[in-house]
Design an enzyme around this catalytic site. Structure first.
Site, short mmCIF file in Angstrom:
data_model
loop_
_atom_site.label_atom_id
_atom_site.label_comp_id
_atom_site.label_asym_id
_atom_site.label_seq_id
_atom_site.Cartn_x
_atom_site.Cartn_y
_atom_site.Cartn_z
N VAL A 1 -19.57 11.75 3.26
CA VAL A 1 -20.77 11.69 2.41
C VAL A 1 -21.91 10.97 3.15
O VAL A 1 -23.05 11.42 3.16
CB VAL A 1 -20.47 10.95 1.09
CG1 VAL A 1 -21.75 10.77 0.27
CG2 VAL A 1 -19.42 11.69 0.27
N LYS B 1 0.83 -1.21 0.00
CA LYS B 1 0.00 0.00 0.00
C LYS B 1 0.86 1.26 0.00
O LYS B 1 1.89 1.31 0.68
CB LYS B 1 -0.87 0.05 1.27
CG LYS B 1 -1.99 -0.96 1.34
CD LYS B 1 -2.80 -0.75 2.61
CE LYS B 1 -4.10 -1.53 2.56
NZ LYS B 1 -4.94 -1.28 3.76
N LYS C 1 -0.93 -7.78 5.72
CA LYS C 1 -1.56 -9.04 5.36
C LYS C 1 -2.81 -8.68 4.55
O LYS C 1 -3.56 -7.77 4.91
CB LYS C 1 -1.96 -9.77 6.65
CG LYS C 1 -2.76 -11.02 6.42
CD LYS C 1 -1.85 -12.22 6.41
CE LYS C 1 -2.63 -13.50 6.17
NZ LYS C 1 -1.70 -14.59 5.83
N ASN D 1 -10.47 9.02 8.58
CA ASN D 1 -10.88 10.17 7.78
C ASN D 1 -11.15 11.34 8.70
O ASN D 1 -11.89 11.21 9.67
CB ASN D 1 -12.14 9.85 6.98
CG ASN D 1 -11.90 8.70 6.03
OD1 ASN D 1 -10.86 8.61 5.40
ND2 ASN D 1 -12.84 7.79 5.96
N GLU E 1 -7.56 3.09 8.28
CA GLU E 1 -7.34 4.51 8.02
C GLU E 1 -8.27 5.34 8.88
O GLU E 1 -9.27 4.83 9.37
CB GLU E 1 -7.65 4.85 6.54
CG GLU E 1 -6.67 4.26 5.55
CD GLU E 1 -7.08 4.46 4.10
OE1 GLU E 1 -7.86 5.39 3.81
OE2 GLU E 1 -6.63 3.68 3.25
N ARG F 1 -12.65 14.22 8.10
CA ARG F 1 -13.62 15.14 7.50
C ARG F 1 -15.05 14.68 7.82
O ARG F 1 -15.26 13.59 8.32
CB ARG F 1 -13.45 15.14 5.98
CG ARG F 1 -13.68 13.75 5.41
CD ARG F 1 -13.74 13.70 3.90
NE ARG F 1 -14.21 12.41 3.44
CZ ARG F 1 -13.46 11.32 3.29
NH1 ARG F 1 -12.17 11.38 3.56
NH2 ARG F 1 -14.00 10.19 2.89
N HIS G 1 -16.20 -3.57 5.25
CA HIS G 1 -15.68 -2.23 5.58
C HIS G 1 -16.65 -1.63 6.59
O HIS G 1 -17.77 -1.28 6.24
CB HIS G 1 -15.61 -1.38 4.30
CG HIS G 1 -15.25 0.06 4.55
ND1 HIS G 1 -14.20 0.68 3.93
CD2 HIS G 1 -15.82 0.99 5.33
CE1 HIS G 1 -14.13 1.93 4.34
NE2 HIS G 1 -15.10 2.15 5.19
N LYS H 1 -17.99 4.24 -2.88
CA LYS H 1 -19.09 3.65 -2.12
C LYS H 1 -20.39 3.81 -2.90
O LYS H 1 -20.58 4.81 -3.61
CB LYS H 1 -19.20 4.34 -0.75
CG LYS H 1 -18.03 3.98 0.15
CD LYS H 1 -18.02 4.76 1.44
CE LYS H 1 -16.75 4.45 2.22
NZ LYS H 1 -16.44 5.51 3.20
C1 MV4 Z 1 -7.18 -3.69 2.51
C2 MV4 Z 1 -7.90 -4.78 1.95
C3 MV4 Z 1 -7.54 -6.05 2.35
N1 MV4 Z 1 -6.53 -6.24 3.23
N2 MV4 Z 1 -6.19 -3.93 3.39
C4 MV4 Z 1 -9.25 -0.29 -0.13
C5 MV4 Z 1 -9.16 1.19 0.00
C6 MV4 Z 1 -8.36 1.47 1.21
N3 MV4 Z 1 -9.11 2.35 2.08
C7 MV4 Z 1 -8.09 0.16 1.86
N4 MV4 Z 1 -8.63 -0.84 1.00
C8 MV4 Z 1 -8.44 -2.15 1.28
N5 MV4 Z 1 -7.46 -2.42 2.19
C9 MV4 Z 1 -5.88 -5.18 3.72
N6 MV4 Z 1 -4.87 -5.40 4.57
C10 MV4 Z 1 -8.91 -4.52 1.04
C11 MV4 Z 1 -9.17 -3.19 0.68
C12 MV4 Z 1 -10.24 -3.03 -0.27
C13 MV4 Z 1 -11.50 -2.56 0.11
C14 MV4 Z 1 -11.75 -2.18 1.42
C15 MV4 Z 1 -13.00 -1.73 1.79
C16 MV4 Z 1 -14.01 -1.66 0.85
C17 MV4 Z 1 -13.78 -2.02 -0.46
C18 MV4 Z 1 -12.53 -2.47 -0.84
C19 MV4 Z 1 -12.31 -2.84 -2.15
C20 MV4 Z 1 -11.08 -3.30 -2.52
C21 MV4 Z 1 -10.03 -3.38 -1.59
#
Ligand code: MV4
Length: 446
Positions: free
Chosen positions: A294, A158, A201, A289, A287, A291, A208, A237
């Site tokens: 939406v 990332k 990992k 945010n 993460e 702010r 989410h 989203k």
């Molecule tokens: C991840 C993940 C799987 N494993 N981290 C996507 C955007 C960013 N905010 C973080 N994201 C992800 N991080 C780990 N360690 C999968 C995603 C991800 C995702 C996360 C939430 C909603 C939709 C997604 C679509 C693709 C990948």
């Protein structure tokens, strides 16, 4: 309290902020580009100032033009909304240096969470569970190999300056690591001018789930429950709901308490959202945010709070008027994002709105800046409306949502309404059984 606020945004969120100000007796200043002279946010505000041409870089991202507008209109504070300058620490700092109040967190907190490696370390130190991964930046392929072997494949590389999905690459096995590492660095360099990456990992089927927190300037912090935002496509989203169908009340209280404690530990002020991945009963912070988001309305519907009003109050230095025990979550809320785009190709479809009729009735809220005869300009985000529905339980919410989508008339544009209608007929969705890749499969398989 402030007497006048400048709203540094456009569209539905500019209206949302204006409405909170109006109810609080605060006058509003709209800013707009030349493409938005006829926009609803300009019509509603007490004053409006044109700050530049259509291109966002020359208008809604133009910090100097916005500060000039705040100066000549005598505004005391600036609300950035979401997108644009809302998570730009340098802008927040400039706002303060010019003697205005930035309605949001401190520039230092924005900066802290903008760097995803620093955010991860800070979160871990504040007691939040994080995804197993590298302790910091990964500088070389050799180092990446050592870390990946230790945490086990699959891993995700990332971008430290990333967020929202850019600069992310999966390595399923050690054979994929070199490509993933190099591609992620290259994309990070091209997108953000910063090649720094870290490793986590890779979780294959997470949901989410994000926790809303609210903190005042006096150390009081509450959480406002969670939102399930797993239904996304290309990191956009599509539909959000609160509460998450995947959690029970004990898990909800637990993750909320952990998030609020972490916010208190780092001295956070303002609204904020902690994003977690949730898999096999475990939460992992990814993460934060800094702010207004939406999807904040679904939290408003189940908590009864006006989050924009609270955000303005704490920015003015007021203490929270309630404690965690005073907050009661009731019922269920779902938000459908309605975009002006082709529901099959997802290409933006700006143009002139013909007939327009927004749904109404019990438990139905529409946040939108559309009106009949309005022309959606091609320069900005394609989201044109949010349909937010409340029900005493999830099933009532779903029934009401189907009814409201049926009533919605937006002639002249292609919208995502038909896709929402198809989604609401899907057994997996009806049963709340979906993860972060469910929507891509659904849309891809049509
Ligand atoms: C991840 C993940 C799987 N494993 N981290 C996507 C955007 C960013 N905010 C973080 N994201 C992800 N991080 C780990 N360690 C999968 C995603 C991800 C995702 C996360 C939430 C909603 C939709 C997604 C679509 C693709 C990948």
């Amino acid at each position: 309290m402030f007497e006048k606020i400048l709203i540094a945004n456009r569209g539905e969120i500019a209206l949302r902020i204006h409405r909170a100000c109006r109810e609080m007796g605060i006058r509003t200043v709209a800013i707009h580009s030349t493409a938005d002279a006829d926009a609803m946010h300009v019509r509603l505000a007490d004053e409006a100032i044109c700050i530049g041409p259509p291109a966002p870089a020359k208008s809604y991202l133009n910090a100097h033009a916005i500060l000039s507008a705040a100066t000549i209109s005598n505004a005391e504070a600036i609300h950035p909304g979401y997108g644009f300058l809302s998570e730009n620490a340098d802008f927040a700092q400039m706002v303060e240096e010019h003697g205005f109040v930035f309605i949001g967190p401190s520039p230092d907190h924005i900066r802290l969470m903008g760097d995803k490696i620093v955010a991860r370390t800070t979160a871990k130190e504040a007691g939040l569970p994080v995804v197993p991964g590298s302790p910091g930046a990964v500088e070389s392929l050799a180092e990446a190999g050592t870390i990946a072997a230790a945490i086990g494949y699959p891993v995700l590389v990332k971008a430290s300056a990333g967020g929202g999905g850019r600069g992310m690459r999966v390595a399923d096995t050690a054979d994929d690591l070199q490509t993933a590492f190099e591609q992620a660095r290259k994309e990070a360099e091209n997108s953000f001018g910063n090649p720094e990456v870290y490793i986590e990992k890779y979780l294959r089927t997470p949901r989410h789930i994000e926790v809303q927190i609210l903190a005042d300037a006096h150390g009081n912090v509450v959480h406002l429950g969670e939102r399930d935002c797993s239904l996304q496509r290309r990191h956009q989203k599509f539909l959000e709901e609160a509460p998450s169908p995947a959690l029970n009340d004990v898990q909800r209280a637990e993750i909320g308490r952990i998030a609020a404690d972490a916010a208190r530990k780092i001295g956070y002020r303002s609204l904020g959202t902690m994003e977690f991945l949730y898999e096999n009963g475990e939460f992992y912070f990814i993460e934060m945010n800094t702010r207004l988001q939406v999807e904040h309305p679904v939290t408003e519907m189940i908590s009864g709070l006006d989050l924009v009003r609270e955000m303005i109050r704490v920015a003015a230095g007021a203490p929270l008027g309630f404690a965690q025990e005073d907050i009661r979550f009731t019922g269920h809320s779902i938000e459908c994002r309605i975009n002006a785009e082709n529901p099959v190709t997802f290409l933006p479809c700006p143009g002139r709105v013909g007939d327009y009729h927004a749904p109404g009735g019990l438990g139905v809220r529409v946040d939108s800046a559309l009106y009949a005869g309005y022309t959606v300009p091609p320069y900005y985000d394609s989201m044109i409306a949010k349909l937010i529905v409340y029900g005493t339980n999830r099933n009532e919410c779903l029934m009401r949502l189907r009814r409201a989508l049926e009533e919605f008339v937006i002639d002249g544009l292609e919208t995502t309404i038909p896709l929402h209608q198809r989604l609401l007929a899907e057994p997996d969705f009806i049963n709340g059984e979906y993860d972060n890749r469910w929507l891509e499969r659904f849309v891809g398989g049509q």
